[in-house]
Design an enzyme around this catalytic site. Structure first.
Site, short mmCIF file in Angstrom:
data_model
loop_
_atom_site.label_atom_id
_atom_site.label_comp_id
_atom_site.label_asym_id
_atom_site.label_seq_id
_atom_site.Cartn_x
_atom_site.Cartn_y
_atom_site.Cartn_z
N CYS A 243 39.44 37.36 42.61
CA CYS A 243 40.31 37.81 41.51
C CYS A 243 41.27 38.84 42.09
O CYS A 243 41.23 40.02 41.73
CB CYS A 243 39.49 38.40 40.38
SG CYS A 243 38.17 37.33 39.77
N ASP A 313 36.08 40.79 41.81
CA ASP A 313 36.56 41.98 41.09
C ASP A 313 37.01 41.49 39.72
O ASP A 313 38.17 41.20 39.49
CB ASP A 313 37.71 42.61 41.88
CG ASP A 313 38.23 43.88 41.23
OD1 ASP A 313 37.51 44.46 40.40
OD2 ASP A 313 39.37 44.27 41.53
N CYS A 366 36.00 47.61 36.75
CA CYS A 366 36.43 48.99 36.50
C CYS A 366 36.03 49.35 35.07
O CYS A 366 36.81 49.90 34.31
CB CYS A 366 37.93 49.16 36.73
SG CYS A 366 38.98 48.00 35.84
#
Length: 440
Positions: A243, A313, A366
């Site tokens: 990603c 990610d 995140c």
């Protein structure tokens, strides 16, 4: 610009964001200032800093306006912000004079609202969700995640984020990059956790420096650097960033590989992959292959079991980046979380098929939410028992010196505890023969 002119420009900026509710605020801000190049640098910074402060306080400002029975408009939001900055009602009203490109005088209704706002009881605290600037449905999840640290973590989310840089090891060591920046008047300090990172002191125009233009540094949060570090991509390996987006972590992986080996940057968005070209060229990266994962593509099936390292990610809520994206807080819906959790599971399954026996899969977000992190890893392992968790202490020892930044099996960073954005990473090894060259 005069103070009233700055205020009027701030109101216009609020109007621009309201006109594009689906667009990220930073994109709207950048477009707004590009269209007003006559605004000087110091004025631009002052206007932008007030605007971001308003976004961080959005829920609290709206709550105060509702308590004061005031309409919520760009002008009344500015009134509430100016009062929050400590100005008296009379001083605020004086700034709305219509003179020197300032905002038009207050209407009788706005003036009444201003004085009602100023008269609100100072000790009256808003509900916790309002105080933290988050949707009500998210409060129990964050309370469960942070426990007694909730207040401290949410306060850290309210603070402006620092600017972190990653020294590009293909062109310079960290100390060489630091010296190059210092020669241009940019002071930095080495980051505490990342061996490649530099933290900029104050707000400085990094992209205008020769060090940036020549590819010695890239802008990247320290937490993001640690995700790339844990991927442990080495020279000669076959590595995939599934990603990749605009290739921030791809660039870091290329550096740890010394431009040797095969590195594939994948994404479903052709615009993001196209945007990566300039960054790759500036950084001197020569071992990256870009690949668009369009619907119906066959490449991932052909590449099954062919990679030493696979970094996923994953797209996520971005709750760990609220310091940088305060507008994203109140836009997040419960159904968004559910959709993202399902998407993450699908991408993880896809990524797992690319890992060769003995290779590793790194899953990262995140986000600070358990559903996207620990729970996602647990569910993945139930579906794929051939993958085992590599404890953080073991994964960290393979790539860095000293103790890892977190206890427990995973990297789990937060703004208050670590001074980074909120990041999560799990290292998972596929059972099978060990890789030559010492796999993590």
């Amino acid at each position: 610009m005069t103070p009233p002119a700055r205020i009027q420009t701030g109101i216009e900026l609020i109007e621009a964001t309201e006109a594009s509710p689906a667009a990220p605020a930073d994109a709207v801000v950048n477009a707004f200032f590009r269209a007003k190049r006559f605004i000087g640098g110091s004025d631009r910074r002052a206007i932008a800093e007030r605007f971001w402060a308003m976004l961080r306080s959005e829920a609290r400002l709206r709550w105060a306006l509702e308590r004061a029975h005031a309409p919520i408009t760009p002008r009344t939001r500015m009134l509430a912000q100016l009062l929050a900055e400590g100005l008296s009602p009379d001083a605020v009203a004086g700034l709305f004079s219509g003179a020197r490109r300032g905002p038009e005088p207050l209407t009788s209704g706005e003036r009444a609202a201003l004085f009602r706002l100023a008269a609100l009881p100072a000790g009256e605290a808003p509900p916790d969700a309002v105080r933290f600037g988050i949707p009500e449905w998210l409060l129990p999840r964050l309370a469960a995640r942070f426990g007694a640290e909730l207040e401290r973590e949410m306060a850290a989310m309210d603070a402006p984020a620092p600017t972190d840089l990653r020294a590009n090891l293909l062109k310079a060591t960290r100390e060489e990059a630091r010296a190059a920046l210092a020669a241009e008047g940019i002071a930095t300090v080495p980051t505490r956790l990342s061996p490649w990172g530099l933290r900029v002191e104050g707000r400085r125009p990094i992209t205008a420096t020769a060090a940036f233009r020549e590819g010695l540094v890239e802008i990247q949060d320290e937490g993001s650097q640690l995700v790339a570090l844990l991927t442990d991509a080495r020279p000669g390996m076959r590595v995939i960033d599934l990603c990749a987006g605009a290739a921030g972590k791809t660039l870091a992986l290329a550096a740890t590989m010394g431009n040797r080996g095969r590195l594939v940057a994948c994404d479903v968005n052709p615009g993001r992959l196209d945007a990566a070209v300039k960054r790759l060229r500036r950084a001197g990266v020569g071992n990256v292959e870009r690949r668009l994962l369009a619907p119906g593509e066959k490449w991932t099936k052909r590449a099954a079991g062919g990679f030493d390292r696979v970094l996923v990610d994953a797209p996520c809520t971005g709750t760990g980046t609220w310091r940088r994206n305060p507008d994203a807080r109140l836009r997040l819906r419960a159904e968004d979380l559910a959709e993202l959790v399902a998407k993450q599971a699908s991408i993880l399954d896809r990524g797992s098929r690319l890992v060769k026996p003995g290779g590793t899969l790194v899953y990262a977000t995140c986000s600070v939410l358990v559903e996207e992190n620990e729970a996602q890893v647990d569910a993945f392992r139930r579906r794929h028992p051939s993958f085992e968790i590599v404890p953080l202490a073991q994964a960290w020892a393979a790539v860095a010196q000293g103790a890892p930044p977190c206890e427990g099996p995973f990297l789990s960073l937060t703004p208050a505890r670590h001074g980074t954005d909120g990041f999560f990473a799990a290292v998972l090894r596929r059972s099978g023969p060990a890789l030559e060259g010492g796999a993590a």
